[in-house]
Design a protein around this motif. Sequence first.
Motif, short mmCIF file in Angstrom:
data_model
loop_
_atom_site.label_atom_id
_atom_site.label_comp_id
_atom_site.label_asym_id
_atom_site.label_seq_id
_atom_site.Cartn_x
_atom_site.Cartn_y
_atom_site.Cartn_z
N MET A 1 13.77 40.00 19.99
CA MET A 1 13.12 40.38 21.24
C MET A 1 13.76 39.62 22.39
N VAL A 2 13.73 40.24 23.54
CA VAL A 2 14.30 39.64 24.74
C VAL A 2 13.17 39.10 25.59
N GLN A 3 13.32 37.88 26.03
CA GLN A 3 12.33 37.28 26.91
C GLN A 3 12.75 37.51 28.35
N LEU A 4 11.90 38.22 29.10
CA LEU A 4 12.21 38.47 30.51
C LEU A 4 12.26 37.16 31.26
N PRO A 5 13.11 36.97 32.21
CA PRO A 5 13.90 37.95 32.95
C PRO A 5 15.28 38.20 32.35
N LYS A 6 15.55 37.68 31.15
CA LYS A 6 16.86 37.93 30.54
C LYS A 6 16.96 39.39 30.10
N HIS A 7 18.19 39.86 29.95
CA HIS A 7 18.43 41.25 29.57
C HIS A 7 19.01 41.38 28.18
N TYR A 8 19.41 40.24 27.56
CA TYR A 8 20.03 40.27 26.24
C TYR A 8 19.38 39.25 25.32
N CYS A 9 19.43 39.54 24.03
CA CYS A 9 18.89 38.63 23.02
C CYS A 9 19.86 37.46 22.82
N GLU A 10 19.47 36.51 21.96
CA GLU A 10 20.31 35.35 21.69
C GLU A 10 21.66 35.73 21.10
N VAL A 11 21.68 36.76 20.28
CA VAL A 11 22.93 37.18 19.64
C VAL A 11 23.93 37.71 20.67
N HIS A 12 23.42 38.40 21.70
CA HIS A 12 24.30 39.03 22.69
C HIS A 12 24.22 38.38 24.07
N LYS A 13 23.74 37.16 24.14
CA LYS A 13 23.55 36.50 25.43
C LYS A 13 24.87 36.29 26.19
N ASP A 14 26.00 36.29 25.47
CA ASP A 14 27.30 36.12 26.14
C ASP A 14 27.63 37.31 27.04
N GLN A 15 26.94 38.44 26.84
CA GLN A 15 27.17 39.62 27.68
C GLN A 15 26.29 39.63 28.92
N GLU A 16 25.42 38.66 29.05
CA GLU A 16 24.46 38.61 30.16
C GLU A 16 25.15 38.70 31.52
N ARG A 17 26.25 38.02 31.68
CA ARG A 17 26.92 38.01 32.99
C ARG A 17 27.48 39.37 33.38
N GLU A 18 27.69 40.25 32.40
CA GLU A 18 28.24 41.57 32.67
C GLU A 18 27.18 42.55 33.17
N TYR A 19 25.91 42.23 32.97
CA TYR A 19 24.85 43.15 33.36
C TYR A 19 24.67 43.13 34.87
N LYS A 20 24.75 44.31 35.47
CA LYS A 20 24.54 44.43 36.91
C LYS A 20 23.55 45.57 37.14
N PRO A 21 22.33 45.23 37.51
CA PRO A 21 21.37 46.32 37.76
C PRO A 21 21.80 47.16 38.95
N ARG A 22 21.47 48.43 38.89
CA ARG A 22 21.84 49.34 39.97
C ARG A 22 20.97 49.09 41.20
N ASP A 23 21.58 49.20 42.33
CA ASP A 23 20.83 49.12 43.59
C ASP A 23 20.27 50.51 43.85
N LYS A 24 19.00 50.70 43.53
CA LYS A 24 18.39 52.02 43.61
C LYS A 24 18.36 52.56 45.03
N THR A 25 18.21 51.68 46.01
CA THR A 25 18.20 52.13 47.40
C THR A 25 19.55 52.68 47.80
N ALA A 26 20.61 51.97 47.42
CA ALA A 26 21.97 52.42 47.76
C ALA A 26 22.29 53.73 47.04
N THR A 27 21.90 53.84 45.77
CA THR A 27 22.15 55.06 45.02
C THR A 27 21.41 56.24 45.64
#
Length: 148
Positions: A1-27
């Motif tokens: 399970m992922v603990q918010l506000p993180k987006h990745y679990c412990e196994v995949h935490k190295d990918q955390e820096r690659e996550y970029k949420p979309r700017d919904k207003t700009a879209t």
Amino acid sequence: MVQLPKHYCEVHKDQEREYKPRDKTATHRYNTVVRNRDGNKSSQYQFYRTRHWVALRQATLSNQHYLCQYCKVQGRVTAAKTVDHIVPIEVDQTLKANQRNLAVVCPSCHTAKTRWEQSYYGTGKDNWLRPVRAINDVATIVKIMNDV
């Protein structure tokens, strides 16, 4: 399970820096304002949302084996998923549904071609279309883009 506000679990935490949420207003602004800035752009945007376009796009991807045609001309093999109009719709509306005017293109070639179209044809926001000859050959476009 992922603990918010993180987006990745412990196994995949190295990918955390690659996550970029979309700017919904700009879209939202891009989809509602930029794509609909005039009647011509609005009709182009609506075309890309039709079943006809979806079928043309899929047929082009299949026929060109998901390979960038601009890289192919230069002797490179690059996988791609974008289908682009060789002669932009802004230049010739009659070619928008013509499969011979479609080419699979990778992101870097698409960016380069868009810049070239803006300088050659005068396409894009705040530009004026120039009265130039339409070029419908990928190899010729690549040669011109590389000579510039």
